[in-house]
Write a protein that holds these residues in place. Structure first.
Motif, PDB file in Angstrom:
ATOM      1  N   LEU A  47      30.826 -40.243  83.938  1.00 44.01           N
ATOM      2  CA  LEU A  47      30.225 -40.327  82.604  1.00 44.01           C
ATOM      3  C   LEU A  47      28.923 -39.524  82.550  1.00 44.01           C
ATOM      4  O   LEU A  47      28.575 -38.963  81.504  1.00 44.01           O
ATOM      5  CB  LEU A  47      29.982 -41.783  82.223  1.00 44.01           C
ATOM      6  CG  LEU A  47      31.239 -42.656  82.134  1.00 44.01           C
ATOM      7  CD1 LEU A  47      30.875 -44.073  81.690  1.00 44.01           C
ATOM      8  CD2 LEU A  47      32.272 -42.047  81.178  1.00 44.01           C
TER       9      LEU A  47
ATOM     10  N   ALA B 224      30.032 -36.057  81.974  1.00 50.65           N
ATOM     11  CA  ALA B 224      30.354 -35.875  80.560  1.00 50.65           C
ATOM     12  C   ALA B 224      29.086 -35.744  79.723  1.00 50.65           C
ATOM     13  O   ALA B 224      28.998 -34.901  78.818  1.00 50.65           O
ATOM     14  CB  ALA B 224      31.196 -37.054  80.071  1.00 50.65           C
ATOM     15  N   GLU B 225      28.083 -36.554  80.034  1.00 48.76           N
ATOM     16  CA  GLU B 225      26.812 -36.486  79.309  1.00 48.76           C
ATOM     17  C   GLU B 225      26.146 -35.126  79.504  1.00 48.76           C
ATOM     18  O   GLU B 225      25.619 -34.530  78.552  1.00 48.76           O
ATOM     19  CB  GLU B 225      25.900 -37.607  79.797  1.00 48.76           C
ATOM     20  CG  GLU B 225      24.568 -37.700  79.084  1.00 48.76           C
ATOM     21  CD  GLU B 225      23.722 -38.851  79.601  1.00 48.76           C
ATOM     22  OE1 GLU B 225      22.489 -38.701  79.643  1.00 48.76           O
ATOM     23  OE2 GLU B 225      24.298 -39.890  79.967  1.00 48.76           O
TER      24      GLU B 225
ATOM     25  N   THR C  74      36.578 -44.278  79.988  1.00 44.12           N
ATOM     26  CA  THR C  74      37.286 -43.224  79.252  1.00 44.12           C
ATOM     27  C   THR C  74      37.657 -43.689  77.851  1.00 44.12           C
ATOM     28  O   THR C  74      37.530 -42.942  76.881  1.00 44.12           O
ATOM     29  CB  THR C  74      38.550 -42.801  80.021  1.00 44.12           C
ATOM     30  OG1 THR C  74      39.238 -43.968  80.484  1.00 44.12           O
ATOM     31  CG2 THR C  74      38.208 -41.940  81.206  1.00 44.12           C
TER      32      THR C  74
ATOM     33  N   LEU D 174      34.627 -43.505  75.729  1.00 39.89           N
ATOM     34  CA  LEU D 174      34.370 -42.110  75.352  1.00 39.89           C
ATOM     35  C   LEU D 174      35.199 -41.713  74.132  1.00 39.89           C
ATOM     36  O   LEU D 174      34.704 -41.048  73.211  1.00 39.89           O
ATOM     37  CB  LEU D 174      34.708 -41.172  76.516  1.00 39.89           C
ATOM     38  CG  LEU D 174      33.633 -40.851  77.547  1.00 39.89           C
ATOM     39  CD1 LEU D 174      34.202 -39.951  78.633  1.00 39.89           C
ATOM     40  CD2 LEU D 174      32.427 -40.177  76.893  1.00 39.89           C
TER      41      LEU D 174
END
Length: 379
Positions: A224, A227-228, A252, A255
Motif C-alpha cells: 500500500l 501504491a501511495e 486491495t 483500494l
C-alpha cells in the motif's frame, strides 16, 4: 543529500568536498551511536578507499550508476526522490521496456500467488518488464511468472545490497532474476536489509513503473505504501479484487473503493498501458513445460525451460513428474476449477502443480481459460 551533492559537480568533486569537511553530516539519524553522530563525514571518508570499493564491485559483477550518469535509468532522472546512486547485477537495460510493478503481501494465499504468477507470465509474454521486490509471497510469484516465459523480463528492487539476497531462501530466485533481468538497489553492496530501507525501496519500485498493480494486500502493508508512492507521482495504480471475507484482500478491496482500476487479468493491465486488446488473446502464448523456478518445490535440477515448438499434443515426459501429473489430472476433473483448488485437492506444492499443468496442457489433457482449468481429454 547525495543528489544535492551531485547537482553541484561530478562525483569526484563531490567526494573531495566531503573529504575536505566542506560538506558535513546532516541531522543525526536514529540508530547511529553517539560517537558516530558527532563524527563528521570527513573522518569516515579518510578511512575509505573509493578505488578499492570500485574494484570489489567489478569483481563481484556489480554495476554502479548515479544521478546524472549516462547509465542512470531515465525514468528515475526526473523523479521527486531519485536514488543518488544505484547498484545492480544483471542487465539494467531491461528497464527500457514498458515496466509494470506487481506487488503484494508476503502472507499471500494460494489464489493470490497463482494470480501473481499468471499476471507476471502473461505480461512478460506481452513484452512487459515485471518489477517487484523479491520478497516472499506475491513478489516471488510475480518474478517466477515472468521467468516462466522464454525471453521474459523482470527486475527486482532490493532493500539489501545486491549481493545479499533477502530473504535468504530466495537466493536462487535472485540469481535467476539477474540472469534474465536485473536486481538493483540503492543500498551499498554487503549491507543487510533493515526495516527503514523497505519504504525507501518501495518508492523506487513505484518510480520505475508505468503501472503499479497490488495483487493481494492486508489492511496495512508495504504494498500500500508502494501504491501511495505511485499515486503521488501520477502513476496508475490498479488492484486485484479479492474475497470480502479474506484478510489478505482487505487492502486491495479498500483500494478499489478509492478509485484504482480493477485487474482481472493481464489484458486489463495492458489496457492501462494503452495497449487495448481482447483477452485472452485469440492465440494464447505457448507456455514452457517446466517453470524456471518452482518456489514451493524442494526438488533441484535444471531451472531453465523453453517454449515448445510443437503444435499438437505431446506425450507426458518420463521421470518423477509423471506420477505428480497424474495426481494433478485427477484433481482437475471435467468442470472448471481454480489453481488454488487444484493445489488443495492434489496435496502438491504450487510450483509442482503449475509445472504438471503445463505438461498436461501440452499433452492435450487439460485446458486453461483465464484463471480456470478443466479437463478436455482422456489419458
Amino acid at each position: 543529500m547525495l543528489v544535492d551533492l551531485l547537482e553541484g559537480g561530478d562525483p569526484c568533486e563531490a567526494w573531495e568536498r566531503v573529504r575536505s569537511g566542506e560538506v558535513r553530516r546532516p541531522d543525526p539519524r536514529r540508530g547511529l551511536s553517539a560517537d558516530r553522530r558527532r563524527e563528521p563525514w570527513a573522518h569516515e571518508a579518510a578511512r575509505t578507499d573509493p578505488a578499492a570499493l570500485a574494484a570489489r564491485c567489478r569483481a563481484a559483477g556489480i554495476g554502479v550508476t548515479w544521478w546524472g550518469d549516462d547509465r542512470y535509468p531515465a525514468v528515475l532522472s526526473d523523479d521527486p526522490e531519485p536514488p543518488g546512486v544505484l547498484f545492480w547485477r544483471g542487465d539494467l537495460t531491461n528497464l527500457d521496456r514498458p515496466c509494470v510493478a506487481l506487488v503484494g503481501t508476503r502472507q499471500a494465499t494460494h489464489d493470490g500467488r497463482a494470480t501473481a504468477f499468471e499476471l507476471g507470465r502473461d505480461l512478460a509474454a506481452a513484452g512487459v518488464c515485471v518489477i517487484s521486490g523479491l520478497a516472499l509471497g506475491i513478489d516471488g510469484a510475480a518474478h517466477a511468472g515472468a521467468l516462466s516465459i522464454a525471453g521474459g523480463s523482470t527486475v527486482g528492487v532490493a532493500a539489501s545490497g545486491v549481493d545479499v539476497p533477502y530473504p535468504p531462501r530466495h537466493a536462487r530466485l535472485w540469481e535467476l532474476v539477474v540472469g534474465r533481468g536485473a536486481v538493483c538497489s540503492e543500498t551499498p553492496p554487503g549491507k543487510p536489509a533493515q526495516a527503514w530501507r523497505f519504504p525507501s525501496r518501495n518508492r523506487v519500485i513505484a518510480a520505475l513503473s508505468r503501472v503499479v498493480v497490488v495483487v493481494e494486500s492486508h489492511a496495512t502493508g508495504g504494498s500500500l505504501l508502494t501504491a501511495e508512492a505511485a499515486l503521488a507521482r501520477g502513476i496508475d495504480v490498479a488492484a486485484v479484487p479479492g474475497p470480502v471475507r479474506s484478510p489478505a484482500s482487505a487492502g486491495t478491496n479498500q483500494l478499489l473503493t478509492e478509485g484504482p482500476a480493477p485487474v482481472r487479468h493481464a489484458g486489463d493491465v495492458l489496457d492501462l498501458l494503452g495497449r487495448v486488446t481482447a483477452w485472452p488473446p485469440a492465440r494464447r502464448h505457448q507456455r514452457p513445460h517446466r517453470l524456471p523456478l518452482a518456489l514451493s518445490a524442494p526438488r533441484g535440477g535444471p531451472v531453465d525451460g523453453g517454449a515448445s515448438g510443437a503444435t499438437g499434443p505431446v506425450p507426458l515426459p518420463a521421470g518423477p513428474l509423471r506420477e505428480e501429473a497424474r495426481r494433478v489430472l485427477a484433481a482437475v476433473g471435467w468442470r472448471s476449477i481454480s489453481l488454488n483448488r487444484i493445489v488443495e485437492a492434489s496435496g502438491l506444492p504450487l510450483g509442482t502443480v503449475a509445472a504438471a499443468l503445463d505438461d498436461l496442457e501440452a499433452a492435450g489433457l487439460v485446458a486453461c481459460d483465464g484463471a480456470w482449468w478443466r479437463r478436455v481429454g482422456a489419458e
